[in-house]
Design a protein around this motif. Sequence first.
Motif, PDB file in Angstrom:
ATOM      1  N   SER A  55       0.853  -1.183   0.000  1.00  0.00           N
ATOM      2  CA  SER A  55       0.000   0.000   0.000  1.00  0.00           C
ATOM      3  C   SER A  55       0.891   1.235   0.000  1.00  0.00           C
ATOM      4  O   SER A  55       1.888   1.282   0.720  1.00  0.00           O
ATOM      5  N   VAL A  56       0.519   2.215  -0.824  1.00  0.00           N
ATOM      6  CA  VAL A  56       1.367   3.395  -1.043  1.00  0.00           C
ATOM      7  C   VAL A  56       0.579   4.661  -0.751  1.00  0.00           C
ATOM      8  O   VAL A  56      -0.585   4.785  -1.145  1.00  0.00           O
ATOM      9  N   ARG A  91      -5.311   0.420  -2.106  1.00  0.00           N
ATOM     10  CA  ARG A  91      -3.848   0.312  -1.949  1.00  0.00           C
ATOM     11  C   ARG A  91      -3.106   1.598  -2.283  1.00  0.00           C
ATOM     12  O   ARG A  91      -1.930   1.716  -1.974  1.00  0.00           O
ATOM     13  N   LEU A  92      -3.766   2.535  -2.924  1.00  0.00           N
ATOM     14  CA  LEU A  92      -3.112   3.797  -3.280  1.00  0.00           C
ATOM     15  C   LEU A  92      -3.857   4.955  -2.627  1.00  0.00           C
ATOM     16  O   LEU A  92      -5.068   5.120  -2.822  1.00  0.00           O
ATOM     17  N   TYR A  93      -3.115   5.760  -1.866  1.00  0.00           N
ATOM     18  CA  TYR A  93      -3.663   6.939  -1.190  1.00  0.00           C
ATOM     19  C   TYR A  93      -2.922   8.168  -1.699  1.00  0.00           C
ATOM     20  O   TYR A  93      -1.693   8.137  -1.860  1.00  0.00           O
ATOM     21  N   VAL A  94      -3.664   9.236  -1.959  1.00  0.00           N
ATOM     22  CA  VAL A  94      -3.066  10.454  -2.524  1.00  0.00           C
ATOM     23  C   VAL A  94      -3.587  11.659  -1.762  1.00  0.00           C
ATOM     24  O   VAL A  94      -4.804  11.833  -1.594  1.00  0.00           O
ATOM     25  N   ASP A  95      -2.653  12.490  -1.304  1.00  0.00           N
ATOM     26  CA  ASP A  95      -3.028  13.746  -0.648  1.00  0.00           C
ATOM     27  C   ASP A  95      -2.176  14.872  -1.205  1.00  0.00           C
ATOM     28  O   ASP A  95      -1.101  14.653  -1.774  1.00  0.00           O
ATOM     29  N   THR A  96      -2.687  16.080  -1.033  1.00  0.00           N
ATOM     30  CA  THR A  96      -2.004  17.257  -1.550  1.00  0.00           C
ATOM     31  C   THR A  96      -1.836  18.298  -0.452  1.00  0.00           C
ATOM     32  O   THR A  96      -2.744  18.480   0.387  1.00  0.00           O
ATOM     33  N   ILE A 141       0.012   1.277   5.643  1.00  0.00           N
ATOM     34  CA  ILE A 141       0.816   1.867   4.561  1.00  0.00           C
ATOM     35  C   ILE A 141       2.219   1.269   4.597  1.00  0.00           C
ATOM     36  O   ILE A 141       2.872   1.230   5.641  1.00  0.00           O
ATOM     37  N   ASP A 142       2.685   0.815   3.442  1.00  0.00           N
ATOM     38  CA  ASP A 142       4.033   0.253   3.341  1.00  0.00           C
ATOM     39  C   ASP A 142       5.043   1.278   2.854  1.00  0.00           C
ATOM     40  O   ASP A 142       6.221   1.208   3.215  1.00  0.00           O
ATOM     41  N   VAL A 143       4.608   2.201   2.001  1.00  0.00           N
ATOM     42  CA  VAL A 143       5.511   3.200   1.415  1.00  0.00           C
ATOM     43  C   VAL A 143       4.851   4.570   1.489  1.00  0.00           C
ATOM     44  O   VAL A 143       3.721   4.749   1.016  1.00  0.00           O
ATOM     45  N   LEU A 144       5.557   5.530   2.077  1.00  0.00           N
ATOM     46  CA  LEU A 144       5.108   6.922   2.119  1.00  0.00           C
ATOM     47  C   LEU A 144       6.052   7.758   1.270  1.00  0.00           C
ATOM     48  O   LEU A 144       7.267   7.725   1.463  1.00  0.00           O
ATOM     49  N   VAL A 145       5.500   8.515   0.306  1.00  0.00           N
ATOM     50  CA  VAL A 145       6.286   9.384  -0.572  1.00  0.00           C
ATOM     51  C   VAL A 145       5.973  10.829  -0.222  1.00  0.00           C
ATOM     52  O   VAL A 145       4.813  11.252  -0.282  1.00  0.00           O
ATOM     53  N   ILE A 146       7.011  11.590   0.146  1.00  0.00           N
ATOM     54  CA  ILE A 146       6.862  13.019   0.445  1.00  0.00           C
ATOM     55  C   ILE A 146       7.516  13.798  -0.691  1.00  0.00           C
ATOM     56  O   ILE A 146       8.724  13.708  -0.908  1.00  0.00           O
TER      57      ILE A 146
END
Length: 397
Positions: A96-97, A130-135, A170-175
Amino acid sequence: MMDDFHDWPPMPPVETYLEGKLNVSTQLQFPTPFVWQDPATLPRRPWLYGRHLLRRQVSVTVAPGGVGKSSLTICEGLAMASGRDLMGEWIADDLSVWIFNLEDPRDELQLRITAAMQHHKVAPEEIEGRLYVDTGRERELCTAVAGRDGTKIVKPVMDALAEEIISRNIDVLVIDPFVSSHRAGENDNNAIDMIAKEWARLADRCNCAIELVHHTRKTNGAEATTEDGRGGSALLAAARSGRVLNKMADNMKEDAGIPASDLRTYFAVIRDKANLAPVGKRQWRRMETFEMANGEDVGVCEAWEWPDTFDGMTSKDLLAVQNAIEGKAARFSEQAGDQWVGCIVADVLGIDVIKNRKRIKRIIAGWLQSGAFVKGEAYGPQRRKVPVLEVGEWATE
């Protein structure tokens, strides 16, 4: 208000121990003996994506503006969430990302992700849940602030991130980008070190991988490395993997046989900081334009392979070139003009000698190395011996 921030207690002065006010045995940690374990039973490193994203560790991607780093992380997020090999990298199962883009509005992210899904043929059900997106336009992220007393970590924000990561598995968090996730001095190495280590603590606390996307400083046209990241070097020092994106230069496009009319962006991904894995080879990516149903053109990142010198060629082609060169005393030096052996190679293979000059030189070098051709000498126009190319070991059909 200070309760909202980490307030790490200072180490007691040495005098405190000497005066007997603290029990040394309870304050100090003594050495732990090493215990041998059967190597076959040791756990493997928990890689999640290639040899870049690792559970409980921070990774950094550094790139100049406009290369395609956000598009790359979107496609990598889709690859991990869907379990599909979209970029040519190994992927762990069931990931999950969470992509937290701090610059773009949601409608722009919606366009980019939808275009990437359609281009790579990723169905909505493949990434559902599995995919989460925030701004950052809707949900500001500030993990640290600088004040008169120095930089402080905003503990409630880190706790809230941890709660979301753990509750949603969540397995991967992208900043993306790192600079927008704090309000500390970018060149304050002590502050950046504190912030980077706090991200590392969060990765360890939540058993996840964290990717921090960072900008490079100006390199005046030189190829960037991860050490060219803007501000303090402590960010890269705290990361276990660092990679840099570089746009393909015009002379490299010529080497690759990309026509001048091709205006797409090609860029290399180079993992040049790898504490826990070998340094990676140069990987190539390309920005392709995808036309949406609403009429918008959106850039989508895709994997691209540098063309092999001998792509599309067979032993019949080599034999045809050998027959054409046999007995001709074709000049080896490209300074020989129309007498250059490369002109014969281009004519036989049906390629443009001017546009493919560098490729032709690589073809000749490869054939020389294989023994299909050898260097010889012959008398030139001035009755002096000049290097020529002669047939070596004949090819067979």
